[in-house]
Design a protein around this motif. Structure first.
Motif, PDB file in Angstrom:
ATOM      1  N   MET A  28     -33.684 -59.605  53.122  1.00 48.68           N
ATOM      2  CA  MET A  28     -32.768 -60.446  52.310  1.00 48.68           C
ATOM      3  C   MET A  28     -33.593 -60.771  50.965  1.00 48.68           C
ATOM      4  O   MET A  28     -33.212 -60.677  49.895  1.00 48.68           O
ATOM      5  N   GLY A  29     -34.915 -61.249  51.144  1.00 50.42           N
ATOM      6  CA  GLY A  29     -35.829 -61.773  50.071  1.00 50.42           C
ATOM      7  C   GLY A  29     -36.183 -60.509  49.208  1.00 50.42           C
ATOM      8  O   GLY A  29     -35.967 -60.631  47.819  1.00 50.42           O
ATOM      9  N   TYR A  30     -36.729 -59.595  49.721  1.00 51.12           N
ATOM     10  CA  TYR A  30     -37.218 -58.400  48.852  1.00 51.12           C
ATOM     11  C   TYR A  30     -36.156 -57.749  48.209  1.00 51.12           C
ATOM     12  O   TYR A  30     -36.194 -57.086  47.092  1.00 51.12           O
ATOM     13  N   MET A  31     -34.816 -57.387  48.836  1.00 57.20           N
ATOM     14  CA  MET A  31     -33.600 -56.634  48.283  1.00 57.20           C
ATOM     15  C   MET A  31     -33.124 -57.509  47.320  1.00 57.20           C
ATOM     16  O   MET A  31     -32.807 -57.009  46.087  1.00 57.20           O
ATOM     17  N   SER A  32     -33.025 -58.973  47.338  1.00 56.90           N
ATOM     18  CA  SER A  32     -32.798 -59.721  46.386  1.00 56.90           C
ATOM     19  C   SER A  32     -33.566 -59.689  45.091  1.00 56.90           C
ATOM     20  O   SER A  32     -33.189 -59.597  43.996  1.00 56.90           O
ATOM     21  N   LEU A  33     -34.822 -59.490  45.217  1.00 58.11           N
ATOM     22  CA  LEU A  33     -35.769 -59.602  44.315  1.00 58.11           C
ATOM     23  C   LEU A  33     -35.782 -58.238  43.337  1.00 58.11           C
ATOM     24  O   LEU A  33     -35.791 -58.138  42.213  1.00 58.11           O
ATOM     25  N   ALA A  34     -35.498 -57.312  44.237  1.00 60.95           N
ATOM     26  CA  ALA A  34     -35.400 -55.718  43.583  1.00 60.95           C
ATOM     27  C   ALA A  34     -34.034 -55.944  42.732  1.00 60.95           C
ATOM     28  O   ALA A  34     -34.071 -55.352  41.643  1.00 60.95           O
ATOM     29  N   LEU A  35     -32.938 -56.551  43.357  1.00 59.36           N
ATOM     30  CA  LEU A  35     -31.709 -56.392  42.564  1.00 59.36           C
ATOM     31  C   LEU A  35     -31.931 -57.299  41.081  1.00 59.36           C
ATOM     32  O   LEU A  35     -31.429 -56.999  40.164  1.00 59.36           O
ATOM     33  N   ILE A  36     -32.716 -58.638  41.381  1.00 63.46           N
ATOM     34  CA  ILE A  36     -32.646 -59.190  40.200  1.00 63.46           C
ATOM     35  C   ILE A  36     -33.835 -58.466  39.012  1.00 63.46           C
ATOM     36  O   ILE A  36     -33.377 -58.528  37.934  1.00 63.46           O
ATOM     37  N   ILE A  37     -34.786 -57.838  39.650  1.00 61.44           N
ATOM     38  CA  ILE A  37     -35.426 -57.101  38.703  1.00 61.44           C
ATOM     39  C   ILE A  37     -34.651 -55.970  38.057  1.00 61.44           C
ATOM     40  O   ILE A  37     -34.822 -55.666  36.820  1.00 61.44           O
ATOM     41  N   TYR A  38     -33.805 -55.334  38.730  1.00 58.09           N
ATOM     42  CA  TYR A  38     -32.930 -54.376  38.295  1.00 58.09           C
ATOM     43  C   TYR A  38     -31.840 -54.745  37.275  1.00 58.09           C
ATOM     44  O   TYR A  38     -31.495 -54.137  36.318  1.00 58.09           O
ATOM     45  N   LYS A  39     -31.351 -55.832  37.792  1.00 52.68           N
ATOM     46  CA  LYS A  39     -30.304 -56.635  36.832  1.00 52.68           C
ATOM     47  C   LYS A  39     -30.965 -57.140  35.324  1.00 52.68           C
ATOM     48  O   LYS A  39     -30.128 -57.068  34.348  1.00 52.68           O
ATOM     49  N   VAL A  40     -32.315 -57.400  35.438  1.00 57.95           N
ATOM     50  CA  VAL A  40     -33.027 -57.827  34.251  1.00 57.95           C
ATOM     51  C   VAL A  40     -32.630 -56.764  33.027  1.00 57.95           C
ATOM     52  O   VAL A  40     -32.580 -57.058  31.931  1.00 57.95           O
ATOM     53  N   GLY A  41     -32.723 -55.598  33.445  1.00 55.86           N
ATOM     54  CA  GLY A  41     -32.463 -54.370  32.753  1.00 55.86           C
ATOM     55  C   GLY A  41     -33.574 -53.703  31.922  1.00 55.86           C
ATOM     56  O   GLY A  41     -33.264 -53.012  30.781  1.00 55.86           O
ATOM     57  N   ILE A  42     -34.542 -53.951  32.237  1.00 58.99           N
ATOM     58  CA  ILE A  42     -35.998 -53.225  31.442  1.00 58.99           C
ATOM     59  C   ILE A  42     -35.838 -51.621  31.992  1.00 58.99           C
ATOM     60  O   ILE A  42     -36.110 -51.498  32.945  1.00 58.99           O
ATOM     61  N   LYS A  43     -35.475 -50.830  31.012  1.00 51.12           N
ATOM     62  CA  LYS A  43     -35.128 -49.452  31.388  1.00 51.12           C
ATOM     63  C   LYS A  43     -36.404 -48.618  31.893  1.00 51.12           C
ATOM     64  O   LYS A  43     -36.280 -48.025  33.196  1.00 51.12           O
ATOM     65  N   PRO A  44     -37.517 -48.678  31.651  1.00 49.66           N
ATOM     66  CA  PRO A  44     -38.732 -47.992  32.263  1.00 49.66           C
ATOM     67  C   PRO A  44     -38.965 -48.569  33.614  1.00 49.66           C
ATOM     68  O   PRO A  44     -39.058 -47.734  34.514  1.00 49.66           O
ATOM     69  N   LEU A  45     -38.744 -49.938  33.830  1.00 45.39           N
ATOM     70  CA  LEU A  45     -38.821 -50.604  35.194  1.00 45.39           C
ATOM     71  C   LEU A  45     -37.588 -49.906  36.058  1.00 45.39           C
ATOM     72  O   LEU A  45     -38.132 -49.829  37.290  1.00 45.39           O
ATOM     73  N   ASN A  46     -36.758 -49.938  35.570  1.00 50.67           N
ATOM     74  CA  ASN A  46     -35.288 -49.658  36.350  1.00 50.67           C
ATOM     75  C   ASN A  46     -35.547 -47.837  36.719  1.00 50.67           C
ATOM     76  O   ASN A  46     -35.170 -47.625  37.802  1.00 50.67           O
ATOM     77  N   ARG A  47     -35.963 -47.259  35.751  1.00 50.71           N
ATOM     78  CA  ARG A  47     -36.182 -45.725  35.954  1.00 50.71           C
ATOM     79  C   ARG A  47     -37.127 -45.876  37.123  1.00 50.71           C
ATOM     80  O   ARG A  47     -37.294 -44.826  38.054  1.00 50.71           O
ATOM     81  N   LEU A  48     -38.238 -46.581  37.201  1.00 48.47           N
ATOM     82  CA  LEU A  48     -39.482 -46.549  38.345  1.00 48.47           C
ATOM     83  C   LEU A  48     -38.898 -46.773  39.638  1.00 48.47           C
ATOM     84  O   LEU A  48     -39.084 -46.269  40.551  1.00 48.47           O
ATOM     85  N   LEU A  49     -37.929 -47.973  39.512  1.00 45.64           N
ATOM     86  CA  LEU A  49     -37.268 -48.302  40.894  1.00 45.64           C
ATOM     87  C   LEU A  49     -36.385 -47.138  41.514  1.00 45.64           C
ATOM     88  O   LEU A  49     -36.275 -46.902  42.359  1.00 45.64           O
ATOM     89  N   GLU A  50     -35.645 -46.616  40.383  1.00 46.80           N
ATOM     90  CA  GLU A  50     -34.748 -45.267  40.726  1.00 46.80           C
ATOM     91  C   GLU A  50     -35.570 -44.163  41.320  1.00 46.80           C
ATOM     92  O   GLU A  50     -35.150 -43.669  42.527  1.00 46.80           O
ATOM     93  N   TRP A  51     -36.626 -43.935  40.851  1.00 48.95           N
ATOM     94  CA  TRP A  51     -37.568 -42.692  41.362  1.00 48.95           C
ATOM     95  C   TRP A  51     -38.254 -43.242  42.532  1.00 48.95           C
ATOM     96  O   TRP A  51     -38.333 -42.405  43.640  1.00 48.95           O
ATOM     97  N   THR A  52     -38.472 -44.514  42.665  1.00 51.10           N
ATOM     98  CA  THR A  52     -39.410 -44.985  43.953  1.00 51.10           C
ATOM     99  C   THR A  52     -38.289 -44.942  45.028  1.00 51.10           C
ATOM    100  O   THR A  52     -38.792 -44.507  46.215  1.00 51.10           O
ATOM    101  N   ASN A  53     -37.129 -45.015  44.980  1.00 54.65           N
ATOM    102  CA  ASN A  53     -36.013 -45.261  45.775  1.00 54.65           C
ATOM    103  C   ASN A  53     -35.984 -43.664  46.320  1.00 54.65           C
ATOM    104  O   ASN A  53     -35.569 -43.630  47.770  1.00 54.65           O
TER     105      ASN A  53
END
Length: 127
Positions: free
Chosen positions: A51-76
């Motif tokens: 719950m905690g880390y998934m929420s944190l990942a969604l918060i980071i993703y929701k902020v909308g920093i494109k390079p960070l979002n691409r890193l999260l998508e690639w890490t996925n």
């Protein structure tokens, strides 16, 4: 899930901030408390961690920093492999280095080596 959301944000409804922030704080907080409490509580910290880390990942993703979002998508793409190898890599690093190096150096080394090991493992496994 990140790739689906990136391609069509309306396909998945990301919870609102007022839900994500308390879930993140409660999940990460409970994980920490249960980890410090030790046995038997440490056995049951998977759900609060999720719950905690998934929420944190969604918060980071929701902020909308494109390079960070691409890193999260690639890490996925190899996150499961990262989950499988991270503790082995951490144990090897702690065994080899011990507590002689500064914690920041150990942290960066653990992060980089576990990440690269997961990438390699993913490539080997997907062939």
């Amino acid at each position: 899930m990140a790739e689906i959301y990136h391609g069509n944000p309306k396909a998945l409804e990301v919870p609102r901030w007022k839900c994500l922030l308390p879930l993140c704080m409660a999940g990460v907080g409970l994980t920490g408390i249960m980890g410090f409490a030790g046995w038997p509580w440490k056995l049951y910290n998977d759900i609060p961690s999720l719950m905690g880390y998934m929420s944190l990942a969604l918060i980071i993703y929701k902020v909308g920093i494109k390079p960070l979002n691409r890193l999260l998508e690639w890490t996925n793409r190899f996150s499961y492999e990262w989950y499988l190898v991270h503790m082995l890599v951490f144990d090897i690093i702690f065994y080899c280095i011990g507590h002689n190096a500064p914690i920041a150096v150990v942290f960066v080394l653990c992060l980089l080596l576990s990440y690269s090991t997961a990438i390699a493992y993913s490539r080997i496994w997907s062939k």
